[in-house]
Design a protein around this motif. Sequence first.
Motif: not given
Length: 112
Positions: A84-112
Amino acid sequence: MKTPCTAAASALIVASWTACVLLTGCSHAQTPAAPASASAAPAPQGLCNAGPAQFVLGKSSTESVVESARLRSGAHKARILRPGQRITKEFDTQRLNLEVDDGGRIIAVDCG
């Protein structure tokens, strides 16, 4: 008909503009050219590669886990994306995105 004052101002503007154009041309001439032997520019440092960071899937998003994933991915920065967090949509080739669930567990890893 131009007055002497208007004519002088116009001449001053043209002379100033001409000087700027000539100086700009000189500044470009002083820039060293790339060596002819260099066929391609080196790859930029800090490009994210999410593959090596996949080991964090299912782990808690602690500071040390996030930093370890960032280092393995080669990214300059990492961010945690919460539900539910609002995020910026610009693609950044130098940034790692770690998507977490409600408990803070990492559920997805991608770049941008």
